[in-house]
Design a protein around this motif. Structure first.
Motif, PDB file in Angstrom:
ATOM      1  N   SER A  30       0.953  -0.733   0.028  1.00 11.66           N
ATOM      2  CA  SER A  30      -0.213  -0.088  -0.480  1.00 11.66           C
ATOM      3  C   SER A  30       1.051   1.724   0.306  1.00 11.66           C
ATOM      4  O   SER A  30       0.161   2.507  -0.324  1.00 11.66           O
ATOM      5  CB  SER A  30      -0.833  -0.026   1.233  1.00 11.66           C
ATOM      6  N   LYS A  33       2.628   3.390  -4.957  1.00  9.32           N
ATOM      7  CA  LYS A  33       1.271   3.344  -5.869  1.00  9.32           C
ATOM      8  C   LYS A  33       2.055   4.139  -7.148  1.00  9.32           C
ATOM      9  O   LYS A  33       2.775   5.175  -6.535  1.00  9.32           O
ATOM     10  CB  LYS A  33       0.818   4.800  -5.050  1.00  9.32           C
ATOM     11  N   TYR A 325     -11.793  -2.158  -8.916  1.00  9.32           N
ATOM     12  CA  TYR A 325     -10.237  -2.306  -9.911  1.00  9.32           C
ATOM     13  C   TYR A 325     -10.529  -1.153 -11.381  1.00  9.32           C
ATOM     14  O   TYR A 325     -11.360  -1.240 -11.811  1.00  9.32           O
ATOM     15  CB  TYR A 325     -10.129  -3.794 -10.502  1.00  9.32           C
ATOM     16  N   ASN A 329      -4.172   0.021 -10.349  1.00 14.70           N
ATOM     17  CA  ASN A 329      -4.045  -1.380  -9.885  1.00 14.70           C
ATOM     18  C   ASN A 329      -3.790  -2.425 -10.516  1.00 14.70           C
ATOM     19  O   ASN A 329      -3.196  -3.548 -10.153  1.00 14.70           O
ATOM     20  CB  ASN A 329      -4.912  -1.786  -8.475  1.00 14.70           C
ATOM     21  N   ASN A 337      -7.997  -3.151  -2.497  1.00 15.16           N
ATOM     22  CA  ASN A 337      -9.460  -2.370  -3.309  1.00 15.16           C
ATOM     23  C   ASN A 337     -10.782  -4.039  -2.784  1.00 15.16           C
ATOM     24  O   ASN A 337     -12.052  -3.709  -3.906  1.00 15.16           O
ATOM     25  CB  ASN A 337      -9.219  -2.605  -4.779  1.00 15.16           C
TER      26      ASN A 337
END
Length: 417
Positions: A30, A33, A325, A329, A337
Motif C-alpha cells: 500500500s 502507488k 479495480y 492497480n 480494494n
C-alpha cells in the motif's frame, strides 16, 4: 545469498523447479502507488514496446523516508516460464542497479518520493531480443517490492483484428468475438500450428487474456482465426469514472470532500447496471491519467486523496467477494480494494489512496470457487466499446526463445455481425 541475487540466478541457471514455474506479477504494498509505464509517445499500463524503443517506469513511495530501490529484468517464454537465454543474450549492460532518479513531493498533504527509471540508461544499454519480460523492483533489505510484465516486439507480420458480435446465438447480445488474420508475406512460418502462438488482450487486462488458440485454417500466406467461442470475450460495460484534479472541490463523480490528515473524496453511491439497458458513456477503457489544477509538475505536485467507494448491492453469500479495480492497480484483487458490506448503510464500501487524476474503474465479483465474474455488477453488452490487442509469437525450429513478431489492435466501436 540475497533473495534478489537468487531470483536472478533462478533464470540464469534453470533448475527443474524454475523451468516449469510460470511467473506471476507481484502487486505492490500500500506504500507504493501510481505505477506508470511510458514507452515512446504512448502511455499504457500494459507496455508493448517496439525493439529498440526506450521506456520509462515511474512510481511513488509514500513512506516519507526516500528508500533505495533496485531493478532486475528477466526474459520469459510465451507461457511466462523462464527462457533459456542468459542475461547477456537479452540485456545490454547491467541490471540489478539502484534507481538514482527520484524527487520528493512538493506542497502536498501526503508526503511521497517520485521515482523514475529510464531504459536505456548508463548501466542498462537496452533490450536485445523480443518476447516477454518482467521487471522486478527490490528494496535495500533484498525484499521484492513489486514486479510488472511488459512485452517487446518486432514488426515482422501484419496482424488484422476485427471485432464481431458473438456467433453463438446464446451470447449474441453479451459477447464480442475477435477475428484475426495474420499476413506473413515477408516472413516464412514453419509448422504454424505448433510454432505460432497468439495472445488476445481486452483493455490491457492480462487477467482475462485468451491464450493458446491455434490458427483455424491457412489461406495462402495468411493464418485465419474466425472461431465461434475460442476468441470471444464478455462485452462488459463502459467503465465508471471520477476526476479529482481539484482536491478542494467536488469534481466529476465526487459527491463531497472532507479534509482530515489528507483530503478525503467520497464518490457518489453506485448501483448495479446488470439489469439495465446499455447506455453509451465514453471512457478510456480502464485507464487513468494523473492530472491536477494549478501545478507545474503533476509527478511531484499532484496530491494523494483517500477515495471512498460505495456500491448499493445485495449482501453476497459467504465465499463471494466484490472488488473495485482498473488499470490504476493493474487489475489486481487485493485486500485494499475489496469492498466490505456495511449492514447499517446497506452498502458495500472501501477506501484507499489515489493520486489526483481521472480514473476509470469497475466492480467485479469473485465466485466461491475463485472464478472472476466481471459482469455481475456492470452487466455484459455487445455494444460496449472495448480495445483489443493481439500479440503474435513465433519459435523457429531449434530456437531457444519465443519471438514476438507482430502486434495488432482493434476496437469494438464499429462492431458488426
Amino acid at each position: 545469498m540475497s533473495l534478489r541475487i537468487w531470483f536472478c540466478l533462478c533464470v540464469l541457471i534453470p533448475t527443474t523447479f524454475c523451468a516449469v514455474a510460470q511467473v506471476t506479477e507481484t502487486p505492490p504494498p500500500s506504500s507504493i502507488k501510481t505505477i506508470i509505464f511510458k514507452g515512446g509517445t504512448n502511455v499504457s499500463q500494459l507496455p508493448i514496446l517496439k525493439l529498440g524503443e526506450p521506456f520509462v517506469l515511474e512510481f511513488d513511495a509514500l513512506t516519507g523516508i526516500e528508500p533505495d530501490f533496485y531493478y532486475v529484468i528477466e526474459h520469459f517464454n510465451y507461457d511466462w516460464t523462464p527462457s533459456s537465454l542468459v542475461k547477456s543474450e537479452y540485456l545490454g549492460g547491467f541490471d540489478n542497479q539502484r534507481i538514482l532518479d527520484y524527487t520528493n513531493s512538493f506542497n502536498t498533504y501526503q508526503i511521497y518520493s517520485h521515482y523514475t527509471l529510464q531504459i536505456p540508461n548508463q548501466q542498462t544499454r537496452g533490450l536485445l531480443v523480443t518476447g516477454n519480460y518482467l521487471i522486478s523492483i527490490w528494496n535495500d533489505d533484498n525484499d521484492l517490492v513489486f514486479s510488472r510484465k511488459f512485452m517487446v516486439y518486432e514488426d515482422l507480420v501484419n496482424v488484422g483484428v476485427a471485432i464481431k458480435r458473438s456467433r453463438d446465438v446464446k451470447y449474441i447480445d453479451r459477447k464480442q468475438s475477435v477475428d484475426i488474420v495474420i499476413d506473413n508475406n515477408n516472413f516464412n512460418f514453419i509448422n504454424p500450428l505448433e510454432n505460432v502462438k497468439i495472445l488476445i488482450i481486452q483493455n490491457n487486462n492480462l487477467t482475462t487474456a485468451i491464450a493458446n488458440v491455434k490458427p483455424q485454417y491457412t489461406l495462402g500466406n495468411q493464418l485465419v482465426y474466425k472461431y465461434i467461442s475460442e476468441t470471444s470475450f464478455w462485452g462488459g460495460n463502459e467503465y465508471r469514472y471520477f476526476e479529482n484534479k481539484d482536491v478542494r472541490a467536488a469534481n466529476m463523480g465526487v459527491q463531497f470532500i472532507d479534509l482530515k490528515e489528507i483530503y478525503n473524496n467520497y464518490l457518489f453511491v453506485n448501483t448495479s447496471r446488470a439489469d439495465q439497458l446499455y447506455t453509451y458513456n465514453p471512457d478510456i477503457n480502464g485507464n487513468f491519467l494523473i492530472t491536477a489544477l494549478d501545478v507545474e509538475n503533476v509527478s511531484i505536485e499532484a496530491d494523494y486523496t483517500m477515495i471512498h467507494f460505495a456500491l448499493q448491492y445485495p449482501e453476497l453469500p459467504a465465499g463471494k467477494a466484490i472488488y473495485v479495480y482498473g488499470n490504476f492497480n493493474n487489475y489486481a484483487l487485493e485486500p485494499e480494494n475489496q469492498l466490505h458490506y456495511n449492514a447499517e448503510r446497506g452498502l458495500y464500501e472501501c477506501a484507499f489512496r489515489l493520486k489526483q487524476g481521472f480514473y476509470n474503474y469497475i466492480y467485479v465479483v469473485t465466485e466461491a470457487d475463485g472464478t472472476l465474474n466481471e459482469g455481475a455488477v456492470s452487466g455484459n453488452f455487445y455494444q460496449t466499446e472495448n480495445d483489443y490487442k493481439v500479440l503474435v509469437y513465433y519459435r523457429d525450429l531449434g530456437a531457444r526463445y519465443d519471438r514476438l513478431i507482430g502486434v495488432g489492435e482493434g476496437s469494438s466501436v464499429n462492431i458488426s455481425n
